[in-house]
Design an enzyme around this catalytic site. Structure first.
Site, short mmCIF file in Angstrom:
data_model
loop_
_atom_site.label_atom_id
_atom_site.label_comp_id
_atom_site.label_asym_id
_atom_site.label_seq_id
_atom_site.Cartn_x
_atom_site.Cartn_y
_atom_site.Cartn_z
N TYR A 141 -10.61 110.69 -36.24
CA TYR A 141 -11.15 109.47 -36.33
C TYR A 141 -10.08 108.83 -37.59
CZ TYR A 141 -15.11 108.30 -33.90
OH TYR A 141 -16.16 108.28 -32.96
N LYS A 191 -14.90 123.95 -31.80
CA LYS A 191 -14.05 124.60 -30.56
C LYS A 191 -13.05 125.62 -31.04
CE LYS A 191 -13.18 124.21 -26.21
NZ LYS A 191 -14.11 124.75 -25.02
N ASP A 223 -18.88 122.62 -26.03
CA ASP A 223 -19.09 122.35 -24.61
C ASP A 223 -20.42 123.09 -24.29
OD1 ASP A 223 -17.76 124.70 -25.17
OD2 ASP A 223 -16.58 124.78 -23.40
N ASP A 247 -20.24 112.35 -33.05
CA ASP A 247 -20.21 110.98 -32.24
C ASP A 247 -20.88 111.27 -30.87
OD1 ASP A 247 -20.00 108.39 -31.96
OD2 ASP A 247 -18.17 108.93 -30.44
N ASP A 251 -25.16 110.85 -29.57
CA ASP A 251 -25.67 110.07 -28.28
C ASP A 251 -26.60 110.95 -27.40
OD1 ASP A 251 -24.19 108.10 -29.44
OD2 ASP A 251 -23.51 107.02 -27.54
C1 IPM Z 1 -20.97 105.39 -33.99
C2 IPM Z 1 -20.31 104.55 -33.14
C3 IPM Z 1 -19.07 104.24 -33.99
C4 IPM Z 1 -18.37 105.73 -34.09
C5 IPM Z 1 -17.99 103.21 -33.28
C6 IPM Z 1 -18.60 101.81 -32.93
C7 IPM Z 1 -16.59 103.19 -34.29
O1 IPM Z 1 -20.09 105.02 -31.99
O2 IPM Z 1 -21.38 105.26 -35.07
O3 IPM Z 1 -21.46 106.57 -33.31
O4 IPM Z 1 -17.55 106.12 -33.26
O5 IPM Z 1 -18.51 106.45 -35.27
MG MG Z 2 -21.17 106.59 -31.15
#
Ligand code: IPM
Ligand code: MG
Length: 358
Positions: A141, A191, A223, A247, A251
């Site tokens: 990032y 990884k 993975d 990230d 999710d």
């Molecule tokens: C998160 C989001 C952010 C990230 C984006 C919106 C920049 O997806 O906080 O997980 O990638 O960190």
């Molecule tokens: Mg995210």
């Protein structure tokens, strides 16, 4: 207790979910005699529209002089065509970097009332309680070189995954310390079979682990972790990983709990913590009173816990959420058979009422 809180509602549903959390904050304040002073400023697309940039200096200054930051969400299709440096997401990255928030805690816990809301089988997710500890100010990032260059034949896009010993050491400490308060198991995700930065990651995590003999350390390739999270998520307690892997995996972990709308997060590492739901601005449902405010209200509970050490108050908020779900109230994202559908405001209101009865 007296605290100053910077409130950045941001874009899309951020404008709807943050006010619900603020109502809960006010209720906690008056009940326990805490003075929470909220100051509002713009970040993200809203700031681009009003000030031309995603993170205006007065918003950043407000964050720095506050005791904590509560953030809704940033982004939306309106700003997608802009250069990377001007996009709403830069506000988030800028705040993380400027506030030194290197550790992002994303707890994914299943509420028993929501077991049916998950797309996974009940027996797979019943009882899951995972904490993703994501490194937040390093890795690909922020790594350099980065950018899009012109070449004789077209273009070349570059980003760099880079980690130093210091960066890995401090996030590893956060993970092991978190595990000591939980089930004492850390799974470090990398990884290392392909990436040198991961090889270093693994080496340093093993080194830091020597100070935590009471915690078990496991390693897993990313993975495989993606697969194991849906195959057998109960094997995880604390997951520690890099910015990008965290990230993605957070999710995935969120969906185990039924909806990404449920998940809170805490970004810590310096004196000011930042608290936000892990979901985005959801432009498709914005302005429709449909969004789930629980992730934001639970983020507020994390703020009280982590930044202000108000664990009793935080616990009450969590209980109020739990009771509301047990009563069968649901926003659209977690709706199920035999449940009562509520809008964003009504969900906030119901949680508030249940809080008042506790
Ligand atoms: C998160 C989001 C952010 C990230 C984006 C919106 C920049 O997806 O906080 O997980 O990638 O960190
Ligand atoms: Mg995210």
């Amino acid at each position: 207790m007296k605290k100053k809180i910077a409130v950045f509602s941001g874009d899309g549903i951020g404008q709807e979910i943050v006010p619900e959390a603020i109502k809960v904050l006010d209720a906690i304040g008056s009940r326990f005699g805490h003075a929470f002073a909220c100051e509002y400023a713009q970040v993200g697309g809203a700031a681009i529209d009003s000030a031309g940039i995603p993170l205006p200096s007065d918003s950043l200054a407000l964050a720095k002089e506050s005791d904590a930051v509560l953030l809704g969400a940033v982004g939306g299709p309106k700003w997608e065509g802009l250069d990377y440096e001007r996009r709403p997401e830069r506000a988030l990255l800028g705040l993380r970097e400027q506030l030194g928030l290197f550790a992002n805690l994303r707890p994914a816990k299943i509420y028993s009332a929501l077991i049916q809301a998950s797309t996974l089988k009940p027996e797979v997710i019943d009882g899951i309680d995972v904490l993703v500890v994501r490194e937040l100010t390093g890795g690909i990032y922020f790594g350099k070189p980065k950018g899009i260059e012109t070449t004789p034949t077209g273009h070349r896009g570059v980003n760099t995954e880079v980690y130093t010993t210091e960066e890995i050491t401090r996030i590893a400490h956060v993970a092991f310390k978190s595990a000591q308060k939980r089930r004492r198991l850390v799974t470090s995700i990398d990884k290392a079979n392909v990436l040198e930065s991961s090889e270093l990651w693994r080496r340093v995590v093993i080194e830091v682990h020597k100070s935590y003999p009471d915690v078990e350390l496991r390693h897993m390739y990313v993975d495989n972790c993606a697969m194991q999270l849906v195959r057998n998520p109960k094997q995880f307690d604390v997951i520690v990983t890099t910015n990008l892997f965290g990230d993605i995996l957070s999710d995935e972990a969120a969906m185990l709990t039924g909806s990404i709308g449920m998940l809170p997060s805490a970004s810590i590492g310096s004196t000011v913590g930042m608290f936000e739901p892990i979901h985005g601005s959801a432009p498709d449902i914005a302005g429709k009173n449909m969004a789930n405010p629980i992730g934001t209200i639970a983020s507020l509970a994390m703020m009280l816990n982590y930044s202000f050490d108000l664990s009793k108050e935080a616990e009450l908020i969590e209980q109020a959420i739990q009771i509301t779900l047990d009563q069968g109230f649901r926003t659209k994202d977690i709706e199920g058979e035999g449940t009562t559908l509520l809008g964003t405001k009504e969900m906030g209101e119901t949680i508030l009422q249940n809080l008042g009865r506790l």
